[in-house]
Design an enzyme around this catalytic site. Structure first.
Site, PDB file in Angstrom:
ATOM      1  N   LYS A 104     -54.697  47.288  69.946  1.00 24.25           N
ATOM      2  CA  LYS A 104     -54.488  45.842  69.969  1.00 24.25           C
ATOM      3  C   LYS A 104     -55.724  45.155  69.399  1.00 24.25           C
ATOM      4  O   LYS A 104     -56.843  45.408  69.853  1.00 24.25           O
ATOM      5  CB  LYS A 104     -54.236  45.346  71.402  1.00 24.25           C
ATOM      6  CG  LYS A 104     -52.907  45.763  71.990  1.00 24.25           C
ATOM      7  CD  LYS A 104     -52.734  45.193  73.399  1.00 24.25           C
ATOM      8  CE  LYS A 104     -51.376  45.548  73.982  1.00 24.25           C
ATOM      9  NZ  LYS A 104     -51.235  45.073  75.388  1.00 24.25           N
ATOM     10  N   LYS A 111     -40.689  46.343  81.059  1.00 27.69           N
ATOM     11  CA  LYS A 111     -41.758  46.062  82.002  1.00 27.69           C
ATOM     12  C   LYS A 111     -41.264  46.373  83.410  1.00 27.69           C
ATOM     13  O   LYS A 111     -40.172  45.938  83.806  1.00 27.69           O
ATOM     14  CB  LYS A 111     -42.173  44.589  81.919  1.00 27.69           C
ATOM     15  CG  LYS A 111     -42.771  44.184  80.574  1.00 27.69           C
ATOM     16  CD  LYS A 111     -44.184  44.686  80.405  1.00 27.69           C
ATOM     17  CE  LYS A 111     -44.850  44.104  79.172  1.00 27.69           C
ATOM     18  NZ  LYS A 111     -46.260  44.548  79.034  1.00 27.69           N
TER      19      LYS A 111
END
Length: 329
Positions: free
Chosen positions: A246, A150
């Site tokens: 997702k 990230k």
């Protein structure tokens, strides 16, 4: 037989803070749905995501609004038109898959026509921090086959270099969570190649990704926040090389299968992702993961305590949940 539905808010504390460009999480807030026929119960979980205007309260209200239809026998296909894609429909859809498996004596894998999920490589995530701290975190998981990093727009070059130095052999996914702009994406291409990055995930805001049409990146770019349902596929195919599926965005396993098959039909790569969640969110996603090029299902790994019998991480390899946990007879 008449069904009964129960939906509730569950919270799972994290073992450590989870930092991305949009903020810090210290707990996973989920909606758990149980649908019963007699003494047989199917379970599902959804994670409402504020980025998409969702909340626990809104998800529970959506489920309550659909209660009568669900208890009267609405099918998974019915949900595609009676509930909007999102966390609420995901929880209900997955509960119906689980219920059908338990009632019919056929596993979800058999219903889909796939083998039962097995142990597979799944990314371990390094949250945003100072480059030295991110390098130290990478050294602890350097043996993992796939690491997701990230980053934001502040110091991605130093952060990525520190991670690569500490984990020289792992495949890398870089995830700015929409925090970059066009100029940075273009400028950082040589560094991504130098550091052997395998995938760049949703670098720019979904509302500002039109310039990606015609752009030929040196490292494949994956749609995440830009990708929701199979109906998005034409636009996605013009802008991205990979699609992150997702279940909380597709509205369940039913919608996820539609998106995954649409992506493959257009020659796009597949990634399976998740929110920070319990293993009840991950068990259905494993059926998409076995079809995917990249898997990022480490949500439960961040929990202080998961649901009993859930998935387990073994040095970057995800072990499926215990028999009977979800989707089995």
């Amino acid at each position: 037989m008449h069904r009964s539905l129960r939906a509730q808010h569950d919270r799972f504390a994290l073992s450590r803070p989870f930092r991305i460009s949009r903020g810090v999480k210290t707990a996973a807030d989920v909606v758990t749905v149980e649908i019963a026929e007699g003494d047989v119960v199917g379970r599902g979980e959804g994670v409402p995501y504020p980025r998409y205007g969702e909340s626990i309260e809104r998800a529970l209200a959506e489920i309550e609004a659909a209660r009568a239809a669900i208890e009267a026998g609405a099918t998974r296909d019915d949900l595609l038109t009676t509930m909007r894609p999102g966390a609420a429909r995901n929880a209900v859809d997955c509960a119906l898959w689980d219920l059908e498996a338990r009632l019919s004596g056929r596993s979800v894998a058999a219903m889909i026509g796939n083998p039962q999920p097995e142990t597979l490589a799944s990314a371990l995530t390094i949250g945003i921090d100072q480059p030295s701290a991110m390098g130290a975190a990478a050294s602890e998981i350097a043996a993992a086959p796939l690491i997701k990093v990230k980053v934001n727009a502040d110091a991605p070059d130093a952060q990525l270099a520190a991670v690569r130095a500490a984990a020289p052999d792992a495949r890398l996914i870089v995830d700015p969570n929409e925090s970059w702009d066009e100029a940075l994406v273009r400028a950082i291409q040589p560094l991504l190649v130098e550091l052997r990055v395998d995938l760049l995930e949703q670098p720019v805001p979904a509302e500002e990704d039109g310039w990606l049409e015609g752009f030929r990146p040196d490292v494949p770019i994956c749609a995440d926040e830009s990708a929701h349902v199979a109906g998005d596929i034409d636009q996605l195919a013009r802008r991205y090389q990979v699609v992150n599926v997702k279940l909380d965005k597709t509205g369940g396993l039913t919608g996820a299968l539609l998106l995954a098959r649409a992506a493959r039909s257009r020659g796009l790569g597949l990634m399976t992702g998740c929110m920070v969640s319990s293993s009840l969110s991950i068990a259905p996603a494993l059926h998409i993961a076995r079809m995917s090029d990249f898997v990022d299902l480490d949500g439960p790994i961040w929990l202080r305590e998961d649901r009993p019998g859930g998935v387990r991480d073994r040095d970057g390899y995800m072990v499926p949940p215990a028999p009977g946990f979800w989707g089995m007879a």
